[in-house]
Design a protein around this motif. Structure first.
Motif, PDB file in Angstrom:
ATOM      1  N   LEU A  46      81.236   8.901  42.375  1.00  0.00           N
ATOM      2  CA  LEU A  46      79.992   8.709  42.111  1.00  0.00           C
ATOM      3  C   LEU A  46      79.930   7.268  41.363  1.00  0.00           C
ATOM      4  N   LEU A  47      78.718   6.566  41.863  1.00  0.00           N
ATOM      5  CA  LEU A  47      78.563   5.326  40.988  1.00  0.00           C
ATOM      6  C   LEU A  47      77.129   5.183  40.328  1.00  0.00           C
ATOM      7  N   ILE A  48      77.409   5.085  39.169  1.00  0.00           N
ATOM      8  CA  ILE A  48      76.242   4.865  38.248  1.00  0.00           C
ATOM      9  C   ILE A  48      75.853   3.521  37.848  1.00  0.00           C
ATOM     10  N   ALA A  49      74.576   3.154  38.274  1.00  0.00           N
ATOM     11  CA  ALA A  49      74.201   1.741  37.965  1.00  0.00           C
ATOM     12  C   ALA A  49      73.017   1.940  37.062  1.00  0.00           C
ATOM     13  N   ASP A  50      73.264   1.570  35.686  1.00  0.00           N
ATOM     14  CA  ASP A  50      72.326   1.936  34.497  1.00  0.00           C
ATOM     15  C   ASP A  50      71.498   0.252  34.534  1.00  0.00           C
ATOM     16  N   GLU A  51      70.266   0.222  34.964  1.00  0.00           N
ATOM     17  CA  GLU A  51      69.410  -0.958  34.731  1.00  0.00           C
ATOM     18  C   GLU A  51      70.326  -2.029  35.240  1.00  0.00           C
ATOM     19  N   ALA A  52      71.186  -1.944  36.372  1.00  0.00           N
ATOM     20  CA  ALA A  52      72.230  -2.944  36.636  1.00  0.00           C
ATOM     21  C   ALA A  52      71.607  -4.184  37.319  1.00  0.00           C
ATOM     22  N   THR A  53      70.169  -4.126  37.590  1.00  0.00           N
ATOM     23  CA  THR A  53      69.413  -5.355  38.012  1.00  0.00           C
ATOM     24  C   THR A  53      68.435  -5.958  37.242  1.00  0.00           C
ATOM     25  N   SER A  54      68.002  -5.140  36.051  1.00  0.00           N
ATOM     26  CA  SER A  54      67.213  -5.587  35.105  1.00  0.00           C
ATOM     27  C   SER A  54      67.190  -6.825  34.556  1.00  0.00           C
ATOM     28  N   ALA A  55      68.492  -7.487  34.128  1.00  0.00           N
ATOM     29  CA  ALA A  55      68.698  -8.842  33.527  1.00  0.00           C
ATOM     30  C   ALA A  55      68.499  -9.958  34.439  1.00  0.00           C
ATOM     31  N   LEU A  56      68.326  -9.677  35.853  1.00  0.00           N
ATOM     32  CA  LEU A  56      68.230 -10.584  36.992  1.00  0.00           C
ATOM     33  C   LEU A  56      66.890 -11.254  37.491  1.00  0.00           C
ATOM     34  N   ASP A  57      66.901 -12.189  38.132  1.00  0.00           N
ATOM     35  CA  ASP A  57      65.583 -12.676  38.463  1.00  0.00           C
ATOM     36  C   ASP A  57      65.126 -11.828  39.843  1.00  0.00           C
ATOM     37  N   THR A  58      64.114 -11.790  40.290  1.00  0.00           N
ATOM     38  CA  THR A  58      63.467 -10.860  41.299  1.00  0.00           C
ATOM     39  C   THR A  58      64.401 -11.148  42.562  1.00  0.00           C
ATOM     40  N   ILE A  59      64.447 -12.221  43.032  1.00  0.00           N
ATOM     41  CA  ILE A  59      65.247 -12.489  44.508  1.00  0.00           C
ATOM     42  C   ILE A  59      66.609 -11.912  44.231  1.00  0.00           C
ATOM     43  N   VAL A  60      67.466 -12.043  42.995  1.00  0.00           N
ATOM     44  CA  VAL A  60      68.862 -11.785  42.958  1.00  0.00           C
ATOM     45  C   VAL A  60      68.697 -10.119  42.799  1.00  0.00           C
ATOM     46  N   GLN A  61      67.901  -9.599  42.041  1.00  0.00           N
ATOM     47  CA  GLN A  61      67.526  -8.191  41.963  1.00  0.00           C
ATOM     48  C   GLN A  61      67.712  -7.491  43.294  1.00  0.00           C
ATOM     49  N   THR A  62      66.899  -8.125  44.308  1.00  0.00           N
ATOM     50  CA  THR A  62      66.717  -7.612  45.648  1.00  0.00           C
ATOM     51  C   THR A  62      68.108  -7.474  46.352  1.00  0.00           C
ATOM     52  N   GLU A  63      68.502  -8.639  46.131  1.00  0.00           N
ATOM     53  CA  GLU A  63      70.121  -8.853  46.737  1.00  0.00           C
ATOM     54  C   GLU A  63      70.861  -7.737  46.403  1.00  0.00           C
ATOM     55  N   ILE A  64      70.948  -7.590  44.930  1.00  0.00           N
ATOM     56  CA  ILE A  64      71.942  -6.623  44.413  1.00  0.00           C
ATOM     57  C   ILE A  64      71.538  -5.294  44.663  1.00  0.00           C
ATOM     58  N   VAL A  65      70.209  -4.844  44.706  1.00  0.00           N
ATOM     59  CA  VAL A  65      69.849  -3.505  45.260  1.00  0.00           C
ATOM     60  C   VAL A  65      70.334  -3.445  46.724  1.00  0.00           C
ATOM     61  N   ALA A  66      70.147  -4.474  47.606  1.00  0.00           N
ATOM     62  CA  ALA A  66      70.639  -4.418  48.856  1.00  0.00           C
ATOM     63  C   ALA A  66      72.295  -4.220  49.028  1.00  0.00           C
ATOM     64  N   LEU A  67      72.880  -4.882  48.254  1.00  0.00           N
ATOM     65  CA  LEU A  67      74.481  -4.727  48.072  1.00  0.00           C
ATOM     66  C   LEU A  67      74.836  -3.258  47.811  1.00  0.00           C
ATOM     67  N   ILE A  68      74.407  -2.627  46.714  1.00  0.00           N
ATOM     68  CA  ILE A  68      74.457  -1.369  46.342  1.00  0.00           C
ATOM     69  C   ILE A  68      74.059  -0.367  47.546  1.00  0.00           C
ATOM     70  N   ARG A  69      73.138  -0.752  47.900  1.00  0.00           N
ATOM     71  CA  ARG A  69      72.799   0.224  49.100  1.00  0.00           C
ATOM     72  C   ARG A  69      73.961   0.211  50.086  1.00  0.00           C
ATOM     73  N   GLN A  70      74.332  -1.018  50.473  1.00  0.00           N
ATOM     74  CA  GLN A  70      75.216  -1.027  51.671  1.00  0.00           C
ATOM     75  C   GLN A  70      76.878  -0.414  51.381  1.00  0.00           C
ATOM     76  N   LEU A  71      77.030  -0.779  49.990  1.00  0.00           N
ATOM     77  CA  LEU A  71      78.305  -0.290  49.528  1.00  0.00           C
ATOM     78  C   LEU A  71      78.534   1.310  49.323  1.00  0.00           C
ATOM     79  N   VAL A  72      77.242   2.026  49.038  1.00  0.00           N
ATOM     80  CA  VAL A  72      77.000   3.182  48.850  1.00  0.00           C
ATOM     81  C   VAL A  72      77.237   3.968  50.261  1.00  0.00           C
ATOM     82  N   ALA A  73      76.575   3.264  51.159  1.00  0.00           N
ATOM     83  CA  ALA A  73      76.760   3.595  52.584  1.00  0.00           C
ATOM     84  C   ALA A  73      78.269   3.706  52.956  1.00  0.00           C
TER      85      ALA A  73
END
Ligand SMILES: Nc1ncnc2c1ncn2[C@@H]1O[C@H](COP(=O)(O)OP(=O)(O)OP(=O)(O)O)[C@@H](O)[C@H]1O
Ligand SMILES: [Mg+2]
Length: 264
Positions: free
Chosen positions: A165-192
């Motif tokens: 189980l990976l828990i991400a608690d507001e893991a992208t909230s402190a980042l600017d929008t572009i970086v946020q999108t990249e981190i979300v994509a990264l999490i999606r990929q690693l989880v898969a």
């Protein structure tokens, strides 16, 4: 589908200023093995409290109810069975330890690797989280990296032992929008890639819709609505969920629905 974790009538009460704050009220929720589940709700709705309870990071005196792990078959250990990514990577990374050592330490502790094997694993993880120069990063300290890069390192450390189980608690909230999108994509990929179950906590329903298959909506410590992303976004039954949606997209749910449809 197997239930990874089953939460039953969980109530959490904090002591504050001589009084009590009830952060979660009789929450029951099954987390299915391999699913991407988002927890959303406004500030103070109990999202982090739920995450901490699942990771057994709360004093047991504050929690009442049960959390069982049928899909794990043992009591989970943070770091080994549960990877936790916090909002602020600076808080989870040790400022005086190299990045390589911090990640290697997790692999050593939980996978029984020796240092050389653990460093090789750390290097591989830095590559997987796409840090620009993994060899240099192994020997770098957290302050030498940007916020987004630090969060990549925190993610690498969180998945180093191959948690279920990976828990991400507001893991992208402190980042600017572009970086946020990249981190979300990264999490999606690693989880898969690793077949992990994801608990993605956010106050942002659009981000949740982008990443999750199911969404649980929390308000004042209660689970008020739970459903597939398409259903929650397309046909919310609770006025509160509609309000969260409206805050994002006005009255038009089409863009989010489109998103949920594409990602389904
Ligand atoms: N350690 C604590 N001591 C006392 N009260 C707490 C503690 N942690 C949280 N609370 C209270 O419990 C409630 C739920 O807090 P929690 O942090 O779980 O909410 P949240 O949904 O994660 O909010 P945010 O979106 O701001 O992160 C709030 O009223 C909060 O003030
Ligand atoms: Mg929180």
């Amino acid at each position: 589908m197997t239930v990874l974790a089953s939460i039953g009538e969980l109530t959490v009460t904090y002591r504050r200023d001589g009084g009590k704050v009830t952060a979660l009220r009789s929450v029951s929720l099954d987390i299915m093995a391999g699913e991407r589940l988002a927890i959303i709700g406004e500030s103070g709705s109990g999202k982090s409290t739920l995450a901490l309870a699942i990771a057994e990071l709360l004093p047991s005196s504050s929690a009442d109810g049960r959390i069982e792990w049928p899909g794990l078959g043992r009591t989970p250990l943070l770091g080994r069975d549960i990877g936790f990514v916090f909002q602020d990577p600076s808080a989870s990374l040790d400022p005086v330890m190299t990045i390589g050592k911090q990640i290697a330490e997790v692999a050593r502790t939980h996978l029984g690797l020796n240092w050389s094997q653990a460093y090789a694993k750390a290097r591989n993880l830095l590559e997987r989280v796409r840090l620009p120069d993994p060899d240099a990063a192994l020997h770098a300290f957290p302050h030498q990296l940007s916020g987004g890069q630090k969060q990549r390192v925190a993610i690498a450390a969180a998945i180093a032992a191959g948690p279920k189980l990976l828990i991400a608690d507001e893991a992208t909230s402190a980042l600017d929008t572009i970086v946020q999108t990249e981190i979300v994509a990264l999490i999606r990929q690693l989880v898969a890639e690793d077949g992990m179950t994801l608990l993605f906590i956010s106050h942002d329903i659009a981000l949740a819709a982008e990443l999750a298959e199911r969404i649980a909506v929390f308000r004042h410590g209660r689970l008020v609505e739970l459903g597939t992303t398409a259903r929650i976004v397309g046909a919310p039954t609770q006025a509160y969920t509609r309000a969260l949606l409206d805050a994002h997209i006005g009255l038009d749910a089409a863009p989010l629905l489109d998103l949920a449809g594409r990602r389904a």
